[in-house]
Design an enzyme around this catalytic site. Structure first.
Site, PDB file in Angstrom:
ATOM      1  N   ASP A  99       3.500   9.414  -0.788  1.00 13.67           N
ATOM      2  CA  ASP A  99       2.299   8.675  -0.427  1.00 13.67           C
ATOM      3  C   ASP A  99       2.098   7.566  -1.445  1.00 13.67           C
ATOM      4  O   ASP A  99       2.272   7.802  -2.646  1.00 13.67           O
ATOM      5  CB  ASP A  99       1.083   9.618  -0.454  1.00 13.67           C
ATOM      6  CG  ASP A  99       0.104   9.347   0.667  1.00 13.67           C
ATOM      7  OD1 ASP A  99      -0.039   8.172   1.051  1.00 13.67           O
ATOM      8  OD2 ASP A  99      -0.509  10.308   1.158  1.00 13.67           O
TER       9      ASP A  99
ATOM     10  N   HIS B 149       0.825  -1.220   0.000  1.00 16.44           N
ATOM     11  CA  HIS B 149       0.000   0.000   0.000  1.00 16.44           C
ATOM     12  C   HIS B 149       0.853   1.262   0.000  1.00 16.44           C
ATOM     13  O   HIS B 149       0.356   2.341  -0.297  1.00 16.44           O
ATOM     14  CB  HIS B 149      -0.927   0.011   1.218  1.00 16.44           C
ATOM     15  CG  HIS B 149      -2.045  -0.985   1.111  1.00 16.44           C
ATOM     16  ND1 HIS B 149      -3.332  -0.629   0.776  1.00 16.44           N
ATOM     17  CD2 HIS B 149      -2.061  -2.333   1.267  1.00 16.44           C
ATOM     18  CE1 HIS B 149      -4.092  -1.703   0.744  1.00 16.44           C
ATOM     19  NE2 HIS B 149      -3.344  -2.763   1.041  1.00 16.44           N
TER      20      HIS B 149
HETATM   21  C1  GDG Z   1      -2.238   3.952   3.263  1.00 18.29           C
HETATM   22  C2  GDG Z   1      -1.170   4.568   2.349  1.00 18.29           C
HETATM   23  C3  GDG Z   1      -2.798   4.490   0.453  1.00 18.29           C
HETATM   24  C4  GDG Z   1      -8.862  10.298   7.482  1.00 18.29           C
HETATM   25  N1  GDG Z   1      -9.353  11.068   8.478  1.00 18.29           N
HETATM   26  C5  GDG Z   1     -10.589  10.627   8.721  1.00 18.29           C
HETATM   27  C6  GDG Z   1     -10.839   9.550   7.869  1.00 18.29           C
HETATM   28  N2  GDG Z   1      -9.768   9.382   7.117  1.00 18.29           N
HETATM   29  C7  GDG Z   1      -9.702   8.390   6.037  1.00 18.29           C
HETATM   30  C8  GDG Z   1      -9.684   9.088   4.693  1.00 18.29           C
HETATM   31  C9  GDG Z   1      -9.088   8.015   3.795  1.00 18.29           C
HETATM   32  C10 GDG Z   1      -8.179   7.255   4.760  1.00 18.29           C
HETATM   33  O1  GDG Z   1      -8.546   7.626   6.093  1.00 18.29           O
HETATM   34  C11 GDG Z   1      -6.724   7.659   4.584  1.00 18.29           C
HETATM   35  O2  GDG Z   1      -6.234   7.060   3.430  1.00 18.29           O
HETATM   36  P1  GDG Z   1      -4.957   7.617   2.685  1.00 18.29           P
HETATM   37  O3  GDG Z   1      -4.852   6.902   1.393  1.00 18.29           O
HETATM   38  O4  GDG Z   1      -5.133   9.095   2.501  1.00 18.29           O
HETATM   39  O5  GDG Z   1      -3.706   7.407   3.649  1.00 18.29           O
HETATM   40  P2  GDG Z   1      -3.103   6.244   4.662  1.00 18.29           P
HETATM   41  O6  GDG Z   1      -3.905   6.115   5.889  1.00 18.29           O
HETATM   42  O7  GDG Z   1      -1.692   6.656   4.890  1.00 18.29           O
HETATM   43  O8  GDG Z   1      -3.182   4.868   3.834  1.00 18.29           O
HETATM   44  C12 GDG Z   1      -1.838   5.382   1.243  1.00 18.29           C
HETATM   45  C13 GDG Z   1      -3.739   3.747   1.384  1.00 18.29           C
HETATM   46  O9  GDG Z   1      -3.024   3.054   2.413  1.00 18.29           O
HETATM   47  C14 GDG Z   1      -4.594   2.730   0.621  1.00 18.29           C
HETATM   48  O10 GDG Z   1      -3.808   1.848  -0.110  1.00 18.29           O
HETATM   49  O11 GDG Z   1      -3.553   5.316  -0.415  1.00 18.29           O
HETATM   50  O12 GDG Z   1      -0.860   5.921   0.363  1.00 18.29           O
HETATM   51  O13 GDG Z   1      -0.281   5.400   3.104  1.00 18.29           O
HETATM   52  O14 GDG Z   1     -10.060   7.151   3.316  1.00 18.29           O
HETATM   53  O15 GDG Z   1     -10.991   9.482   4.367  1.00 18.29           O
HETATM   54  N3  GDG Z   1     -11.996   8.862   7.853  1.00 18.29           N
HETATM   55  C15 GDG Z   1     -12.945   9.256   8.734  1.00 18.29           C
HETATM   56  N4  GDG Z   1     -12.783  10.310   9.598  1.00 18.29           N
HETATM   57  C16 GDG Z   1     -11.620  11.027   9.615  1.00 18.29           C
HETATM   58  O16 GDG Z   1     -11.480  11.987  10.377  1.00 18.29           O
HETATM   59  N5  GDG Z   1     -14.116   8.582   8.756  1.00 18.29           N
END
Ligand code: GDG
Length: 460
Positions: free
Chosen positions: A362, A155
Site C-alpha cells: 500500500d 499515491h
Molecule cells: C490510494 C493508495 C494511499 C473506505 N471505505 C469507506 C471509506 N473509505 C475511505 C477510507 C480512506 C480511503 O477511503 C481509503 O484510503 P486508503 O489510503 O486506505 O486506500 P486507497 O483507496 O487505495 O488510496 C493509498 C491513498 O491513495 C492516499 O494517497 O494512502 O496507499 O492506494 O480514507 O476511510 N470512506 C467512507 N465510507 C466507506 O465505507 N466514507
C-alpha cells in the site's frame, strides 16, 4: 500569488470533497485560496470524443473536465492504469497485463489531456499532477512548450527495479517522469526504489533529494500523505459517530470487535486477513464468542476481472468461516460490501478494539491513520498494521505484522485482545503527535512549497 492547477483522474465538486474528506478537502482548500483550477476526467464516457471541455465554476474553483471514449476507458483506464500499472506497482506481476495497445492508448490519453489543459494555463501557474493515471502528462505539457513548474505525486508504491523492469518500455515511462520538476513519493523506500532504478538502469546520478538523467536534474522527495487528523478526532465525537458507536456496542454485548475497512482490492490482503481470523479461531478457543470481526469492503473497479474474482473468493471464505464457527447467538465474521459516511466510520473505528490493516502493499493506507485518530485516548484500541503499508514507516507503535504470515497475524490479534490498558494508552499516545503534526494540510503545503522553490531557483 501563484494559481494552483491540480490534475487528477477524478475531479469532484466542493460538495463531493466535503463528503469524501481528507485529501479532497485539503486540495479544495488550496484551490479555493488561490482561485485555482481542478482538471481531469469527467467520469463520463462517450462513443467518440470531440475533445470538448466541460467547465464549471464552483465557488472560487474552476472545474474543467474531459470525457473519455468508450475505447479509452477500456484501454487507458481499465487497461494500462488498472490492469498494468496498478498491479505492477503493487508487486503483482502475476496479475499484470502487458498489452501494447493499452500502453499506446495511455500515451494518447495523456497527450489529449495535456492538449486540453494548455489553453487554460496562465504564466504564474503551479501545476500539480496526481497519480499513476498521468505519469506521462508532464512530458506532454513540455512538448507543448509549457514552462511552468510541474510537480507529480505518486499515491501508490514505486516498485523495486527488478519488478519495474518487467514492464516493456519502462525507460520511456521514467523518461516521462523526468519532465517534472518535483517528484513526490509516499515513503523513503519508494523514493529509494526510484533512485536505485535511475542509477542502475539508466546510469544516472542521484544525490540528496535530486536525480539526474536524460539531461535533466529533478527534485525527488518523500511527502508522506496524512489525514485531516483534528477533524477526524472531532468526527469521532460527532452525534452521528456516537450513535453508530452506541448501537454497535449494544449489538456487541461486551464482545470485542476487530474492524477492517478497505476498498475491495486484491492489494489489501483480504483473503489472507480472513485466513488469519480463521486461524485465530482455530488456535485460540478462548476467544470464541468473545470477539467478532467486521470487514467493510465497498466494491471498486468492478469491470476488471480480478476484482470480480476476489469478491467471489471472499464470499466463499466468509461463508466457510461462519459455517465452521458460528453459534446461534454469535456470528464471528461480518463482511459488508457497502460504504458508510465518514462520521459513521469514525464511530465504528472507536467501537472496535482492534483495527486490522494488513495490505500486501500500500502506498500509505489512510485507514490505519483514521483508526488511530478515532480512538478514545483513555481507552484506545490497538492498530495491527502490515509492514508493507507506507504507514508502517510512521506508525511504529502499532503491532507491525507480515500479512503473508497467517499465524503471526492471528497471534498479533490474540496479543492485542489481551493487551493491558496501560500499554494500549502508551502506544496510542506515541502515535498521535505524529498524526497531528504531519496532517494532510502539511503534506499539501510542503508539496506546493517544493514546487515554489523550483520556480524561485529558476528565476534566480
Ligand atoms: C490510494 C493508495 C494511499 C473506505 N471505505 C469507506 C471509506 N473509505 C475511505 C477510507 C480512506 C480511503 O477511503 C481509503 O484510503 P486508503 O489510503 O486506505 O486506500 P486507497 O483507496 O487505495 O488510496 C493509498 C491513498 O491513495 C492516499 O494517497 O494512502 O496507499 O492506494 O480514507 O476511510 N470512506 C467512507 N465510507 C466507506 O465505507 N466514507
Amino acid at each position: 500569488m501563484n494559481r494552483l492547477v491540480v490534475v487528477s483522474n477524478r475531479v469532484g465538486t466542493v460538495k463531493d470533497a466535503a463528503r469524501a474528506g481528507g485529501l479532497a478537502v485539503a486540495l479544495v482548500e488550496a484551490l479555493s485560496a488561490a482561485g485555482g483550477l481542478w482538471y481531469g476526467w469527467s467520469g463520463e464516457t462517450s462513443e467518440a470524443n470531440d475533445g470538448r471541455l466541460r467547465m464549471v465554476q464552483d465557488g472560487d474553483i474552476t472545474l474543467a473536465t474531459l470525457d473519455l471514449t468508450d475505447q479509452d476507458y477500456e484501454q487507458y483506464y481499465n487497461g494500462f492504469a488498472n490492469r498494468t500499472l496498478w498491479p505492477l506497482f503493487h508487486y503483482r506481476i502475476d496479475l499484470t497485463s502487458f498489452d501494447r495497445r493499452y500502453y499506446e492508448t495511455y500515451q494518447q490519453v495523456n497527450a489529449q489531456f495535456a492538449e486540453g489543459l494548455v489553453p487554460l494555463l496562465q504564466p504564474n501557474d503551479l501545476i500539480w499532477v496526481h497519480d499513476y493515471h498521468f505519469l506521462a502528462f508532464g512530458q506532454e505539457l513540455r512538448r507543448l512548450k509549457c514552462t511552468q513548474p510541474i510537480g507529480f505525486f505518486l499515491h501508490i508504491p514505486f516498485p523495486s527495479r527488478e519488478v519495474f523492469i518487467t514492464l516493456p518500455r519502462h525507460d520511456k515511462l521514467v523518461e516521462a517522469l523526468f519532465a517534472y520538476d518535483v517528484l513526490g513519493f509516499q515513503t523513503d523506500r519508494d523514493r529509494r526504489m526510484f533512485q536505485d532504478y535511475v542509477v542502475r538502469e539508466l546510469g544516472g546520478e542521484v544525490w540528496e533529494n535530486k536525480a539526474r538523467a536524460f539531461g535533466r536534474t529533478i527534485e525527488v522527495r518523500t511527502f508522506p500523505i496524512g489525514i485531516d487528523t483534528e477533524t477526524f478526532v472531532q468526527s469521532a465525537d460527532s452525534p452521528e459517530a456516537i450513535n453508530q458507536y452506541t448501537s454497535m456496542r449494544e449489538m456487541l454485548k461486551g464482545r470485542h470487535q476487530i474492524i477492517g475497512v478497505d476498498r475491495l482490492d486484491y492489494t489489501k490482503g483480504l483473503p489472507e486477513r480472513f485466513e488469519s481470523f480463521e486461524r485465530l479461531l482455530e488456535d485460540h478457543s478462548d476467544v470464541h464468542r468473545k470477539v467478532s470481526f467486521m470487514q467493510i469492503a465497498p466494491v471498486s473497479r468492478t469491470e476488471v476481472e480480478e476484482y470480480v474474482d476476489i469478491r467471489h473468493e471472499l464470499e466463499g471464505a466468509s461463508g466457510r468461516i461462519n459455517g465452521r464457527f458460528a453459534e446461534f447467538d454469535w456470528t464471528p465474521l461480518r463482511y459488508l460490501n457497502r460504504s458508510f459516511s465518514r462520521h459513521q466510520l469514525a464511530g465504528l473505528y472507536r467501537a472496535s478494539r482492534i483495527g486490522l490493516v494488513t495490505p500486501l502493499r500500500d502506498g500509505m493506507n489512510l485507514v490505519a491513520k483514521e483508526y488511530v485518530a478515532a480512538q478514545d485516548p483513555e481507552d484506545p484500541g490497538v492498530l495491527i498494521l502490515s509492514r508493507f503499508a507506507g504507514a508502517a514507516s510512521q506508525l511504529r507503535s502499532a503491532l507491525i505484522v507480515n500479512p503473508y504470515d497467517v499465524k503471526a497475524v492471528a497471534d498479533a490479534v490474540h496479543e492485542a485482545l489481551n493487551m493491558t490498558l496501560q500499554e494500549r494508552r502508551d502506544r496510542h499516545q506515541t502515535m498521535m503527535p505524529d498524526l497531528l503534526a504531519n496532517n494532510v494540510n502539511i503534506w499539501r503545503d510542503n508539496f506546493i512549497e517544493g514546487m515554489k522553490s523550483v520556480e524561485r531557483r529558476e528565476a534566480a
